[in-house]
Design an enzyme around this catalytic site. Structure first.
Site, PDB file in Angstrom:
ATOM      1  N   LYS A   1       0.843  -1.196   0.000  1.00 25.46           N
ATOM      2  CA  LYS A   1       0.000   0.000   0.000  1.00 25.46           C
ATOM      3  C   LYS A   1       0.878   1.246   0.000  1.00 25.46           C
ATOM      4  O   LYS A   1       1.944   1.274   0.629  1.00 25.46           O
ATOM      5  CB  LYS A   1      -0.913  -0.022   1.227  1.00 25.46           C
TER       6      LYS A   1
ATOM      7  N   SER B   1      -9.684   2.088   2.749  1.00 29.61           N
ATOM      8  CA  SER B   1      -8.779   2.809   1.883  1.00 29.61           C
ATOM      9  C   SER B   1      -7.782   1.906   1.159  1.00 29.61           C
ATOM     10  O   SER B   1      -7.075   2.345   0.263  1.00 29.61           O
ATOM     11  CB  SER B   1      -8.008   3.849   2.703  1.00 29.61           C
TER      12      SER B   1
ATOM     13  N   SER C   1     -10.201  -0.512   7.003  1.00 34.15           N
ATOM     14  CA  SER C   1      -9.644  -0.288   5.670  1.00 34.15           C
ATOM     15  C   SER C   1      -8.922  -1.475   5.050  1.00 34.15           C
ATOM     16  O   SER C   1      -8.491  -1.408   3.906  1.00 34.15           O
ATOM     17  CB  SER C   1      -8.701   0.923   5.691  1.00 34.15           C
TER      18      SER C   1
END
Length: 412
Positions: free
Chosen positions: A49, A124, A148
């Site tokens: 990420k 996210s 998330s």
């Protein structure tokens, strides 16, 4: 796509070929899950990420303000991966500064859901989940502040796991809400999740919130035949869609048939979860984002500096959940009230907040939880449920999840 367990048996030459194949498929596929194909070291490639530091990589947290920033060091999870035979490969798209539930707020544009390109992948960590579910990543790391990791895994039909707060070092993770953030794995199945969790979990002197409790390998002790007591919260699913409620009821039946003991409980104060979470998260985010002032990091933004308003109230929450754990090993819960919505369909911020209604309390209490797919709705969109465990009892979480995965026999 081969599993993480299978990838560990491959030669470096085979893994290098796999990287080339994944990059080509990602560029052709149009999911916009990757924003870069940087590679760091040798070993099994893990998608990272865009808010986790990898030395010499551009790391931007999905934001324009951090364009041009190059990470000068490796996050502890990256060091741990490299020590265990893994490598960082590719940056995953994400909501800007991890603030969002759809991955639509990214500077790099929206990521699409592989089950329907008109659908969001969640957020996210939407890029991480979309890539794993779409067969263009073996496994990925995400971060979970209020769901998330688990929510995008649920939307995309893969497995997402949030460790106990303090079990995985946050050193090198761009902070959103420091008392809630936790890095965790997004994988194709439960066993892969356990393997990746074992690789990143550690004590770290660079993170003062890291636990010093002894670490025992979860993977080596996985037991799908272990029978547990699982609490179902009957009043907790009232606001979920009918598809989610039906999948929940079916899963409870499957767990009973697999030999687990089901007990029925209720939680009275869940209506306060969202309000509490956003007070804590936004206050801490105010502090953490103050560094992007154009002087220390990021492009210059004119205006007064933000005052420090950090308030760590996480310890005040979780009493009701902990009482349930006096009788149960795990809690079964929805992950989101609906399946993945269509891109651009959420206009009301309150509607977006509600998508996290089943996940945020877990972060407030600092507990481990894992989301795994259990069904599909009438349009073929994945439905995930989560198993929640006691603090630092990741073994029970993974054992219960593996048992459920085998019993439910979900197919893509």
């Amino acid at each position: 796509m081969i599993t993480l367990k299978e990838a560990l048996t491959k030669s470096q030459e085979e893994l290098d070929s796999l990287k080339i194949e994944m990059e080509a498929k990602a560029k052709e596929g149009g999911l916009n899950a990757y924003i870069d194909f940087a590679s760091s070291g040798s070993g099994v490639p893990i998608l990272i990420k865009d808010n986790i530091q990898v030395k010499d990589w551009s790391v931007t947290s999905g934001s324009e303000i951090l364009q041009g920033y190059v990470a000068p060091y490796n996050a502890t999870v990256i060091k741990n991966l490299k020590a265990k035979g893994f490598s960082a490969f590719g940056r995953a798209n994400m909501d800007e500064f991890a603030m969002g539930s759809t991955t639509e707020s990214s500077y790099y544009g929206a990521t699409k859901n592989p089950y329907g390109e008109d659908r969001v992948p969640g957020g996210s960590s939407g890029g991480s989940a979309s890539a794993v579910a779409g067969g263009i990543a073996i496994a990925a790391l995400g971060s979970d502040t209020g769901g998330s990791i688990r929510q995008p895994a649920s939307y995309c039909g893969c497995v997402g796991m949030k460790p106990t707060y303090g079990r995985v070092s946050r050193f090198g993770l761009a902070s959103y809400a420091s008392s809630l953030d936790q890095i965790g794995p997004i994988t194709q199945n439960v066993e892969d999740s356990a393997i990746l969790y074992d690789a990143i979990a550690s004590h770290d002197e660079k993170d003062s919130t890291c636990s010093t409790l002894e670490l025992v390998s979860v993977t080596e002790n996985l037991n799908a035949d272990r029978k547990m007591t699982i609490a179902v919260i009957d009043n907790y699913i009232a606001e979920a869609s009918q598809d989610i409620q039906d999948a929940y009821a079916k899963t409870v039946k499957v767990l009973e048939e697999a030999g687990h003991t089901i007990i029925h409980k209720s939680m009275a104060n869940t209506k306060y979860d969202i309000a509490t979470y956003y007070i804590v998260a936004t206050a801490e985010a105010t502090t953490n984002l103050a560094r992007y002032d154009g002087i220390r990091y990021g492009k210059r933004i004119e205006g007064a500096n933000l005052e420090e308003t950090f308030r760590n109230t996480r310890a005040q929450f979780g009493d009701e959940v902990n009482k349930i754990f006096e009788e149960a090993d795990l809690i079964l819960s929805p992950v989101a009230p609906t399946v993945a919505p269509k891109i651009g369909s959420i206009h009301d911020p309150l509607e977006m907040y509600k998508s996290d209604m089943y996940t945020i309390a877990i972060n407030l209490a600092g507990l481990p939880a894992i989301s795994l797919p259990v069904a599909k709705d009438s349009e073929g969109m994945p439905i995930g449920l989560q198993l929640i465990g006691k603090a630092f009892d990741e073994q029970s979480v993974f054992d219960g999840a593996l048992s459920l995965e085998k019993a439910i026999n979900y197919t893509k």
